[in-house]
Design an enzyme around this catalytic site. Sequence first.
Site, PDB file in Angstrom:
ATOM      1  N   SER A 101      14.409 107.071  98.405  1.00  0.00           N
ATOM      2  CA  SER A 101      14.748 106.043  97.864  1.00  0.00           C
ATOM      3  C   SER A 101      15.395 104.818  98.737  1.00  0.00           C
ATOM      4  CB  SER A 101      15.940 106.178  96.916  1.00  0.00           C
ATOM      5  OG  SER A 101      15.754 106.846  95.959  1.00  0.00           O
ATOM      6  N   LEU A 141      17.734  93.346  90.223  1.00  0.00           N
ATOM      7  CA  LEU A 141      17.131  93.105  89.131  1.00  0.00           C
ATOM      8  C   LEU A 141      17.812  94.019  87.758  1.00  0.00           C
ATOM      9  CD1 LEU A 141      14.426  92.263  87.480  1.00  0.00           C
ATOM     10  CD2 LEU A 141      13.416  94.266  87.551  1.00  0.00           C
ATOM     11  N   PRO A 144      24.046  95.207  84.147  1.00  0.00           N
ATOM     12  CA  PRO A 144      24.722  96.337  83.252  1.00  0.00           C
ATOM     13  C   PRO A 144      24.156  96.490  81.872  1.00  0.00           C
ATOM     14  CG  PRO A 144      26.192  94.970  84.712  1.00  0.00           C
ATOM     15  CD  PRO A 144      24.802  94.512  84.930  1.00  0.00           C
ATOM     16  N   GLY A 147      18.575  96.993  81.019  1.00  0.00           N
ATOM     17  CA  GLY A 147      17.771  97.858  82.230  1.00  0.00           C
ATOM     18  C   GLY A 147      16.429  97.645  81.851  1.00  0.00           C
ATOM     19  N   GLN A 289       5.591 140.647  87.042  1.00  0.00           N
ATOM     20  CA  GLN A 289       4.802 139.605  86.609  1.00  0.00           C
ATOM     21  C   GLN A 289       5.124 138.447  85.912  1.00  0.00           C
ATOM     22  OE1 GLN A 289       2.467 141.785  83.017  1.00  0.00           O
ATOM     23  NE2 GLN A 289       1.603 143.401  84.735  1.00  0.00           N
ATOM     24  N   GLU A 373      13.189 102.885  87.860  1.00  0.00           N
ATOM     25  CA  GLU A 373      11.834 102.181  87.980  1.00  0.00           C
ATOM     26  C   GLU A 373      10.873 102.503  86.503  1.00  0.00           C
ATOM     27  OE1 GLU A 373      11.820 100.479  90.413  1.00  0.00           O
ATOM     28  OE2 GLU A 373      12.947 101.653  92.029  1.00  0.00           O
ATOM     29  N   THR A 375      12.046 104.110  82.518  1.00  0.00           N
ATOM     30  CA  THR A 375      12.261 105.462  81.917  1.00  0.00           C
ATOM     31  C   THR A 375      11.028 105.944  81.353  1.00  0.00           C
ATOM     32  OG1 THR A 375      12.617 104.574  79.771  1.00  0.00           O
ATOM     33  CG2 THR A 375      14.686 104.514  81.066  1.00  0.00           C
TER      34      THR A 375
END
Length: 395
Positions: A101, A141, A144, A147, A289, A373, A375
């Site tokens: 990030s 960008l 609060p 988003g 397995q 970036e 949802t």
Amino acid sequence: MSDSAAAFSARDPLNLDAGFSDEEKAVRDTVRRFCRDHIDAHVGEWFDQGRLPDPRGLTRQLGRLGVLGMHLEGYGCAGASATAYGLACTELEACDSGIRSLMSVQGSLAMYAIWRHGSEDHKRQWLPAMAAGEAIGCFGLTEPDHGSDPSGMSTRARRDGGDWVLSGGKMWITNGSIADVAVVWASTDDGIRGFVVPTDSPGFAANEITRKLSLRASITAELVFDEVRLPAEAVLPDARGLGAALRCLNEARFGIIWGSMGAARSCLDTAIDYAGTRVQFGRPIAGFQLTQQKLADMAVTVHRGLLLAAHLGRLKEAGTLRPEQVSFGKLNNVRDALEVCRTARTILGANGISLEYPVIRHMTNLESVLTYEGTSEMHTLVLGQALTGIAAFRG
């Protein structure tokens, strides 16, 4: 089978290496060595303590490595291929999502915004120092209360004589409290515009966000703009409307498509190694397995995701990659990476929640990657609109 077929590799079952150039593999291997030598042994402790002890030193190291803005041309940037950039993101996120990030926000958000939309003076002032890691950038960008719908942003820039005056705030900003420059998006009388804001401007404040349980080895901040006065030339001349900001986000999302598979690969490798040495009922659990089914499913998921990332990388290099395809990759790979990490946790049992292993750290980090970036819901609706021709973003 052809006599020339490569031997099967558990670490590269689809022989994806054959599709990468020598230069791209050299970039990947260089970043992998850097992570092994400088970060891997420490990042678990950083996560545990919720801090990045020397972010400026680390940024300078990444600058010397040549990965900051590496896919950009000129101004001290490496001009590497999209695939080389993706492979670097894979290795950094195999180390930790927070480290990737830092690199992504610096190069694919802040630097890309200046490179793509800035003036020549902006580029000359900031890009060489940012590429070298001597200056740190952030990208403002998200707010609060805004988003997934940034068009409703309340941060505003108004004209005052020949200046701009910026007021408002941004939230969940990676690198925010250590940045030298912020690319900030604000509403104006002419629509949404981007601004280059030196963080030593009077009225600018950045408050680090603590008490996180995800991306703990990453610096996250709230930005506050209290009547920050900026000169006329602070505006990004080629950034008009929300589309300019979204173009920057797509650059970062492209790196996430690759990076998320790095986190998943780390968990897969850890699970394979652990299953081979963990003995129960008199033999390694890799011999059972149900464990082999988990490992096989994880391997298919990881390498399918890497194959998707490589395909999108070649589309990007050809100049034909569409935003809907980026949404496709981000939606698929992050969601699948989380499932791989959760499955790896079951193989490690109780040890899967210990920071002695990277699995729980990757799991909690990817919970943030899942929603930043864009949802999963938003990328689903992007694809839904592309498939049906009907926008369903508003009820």
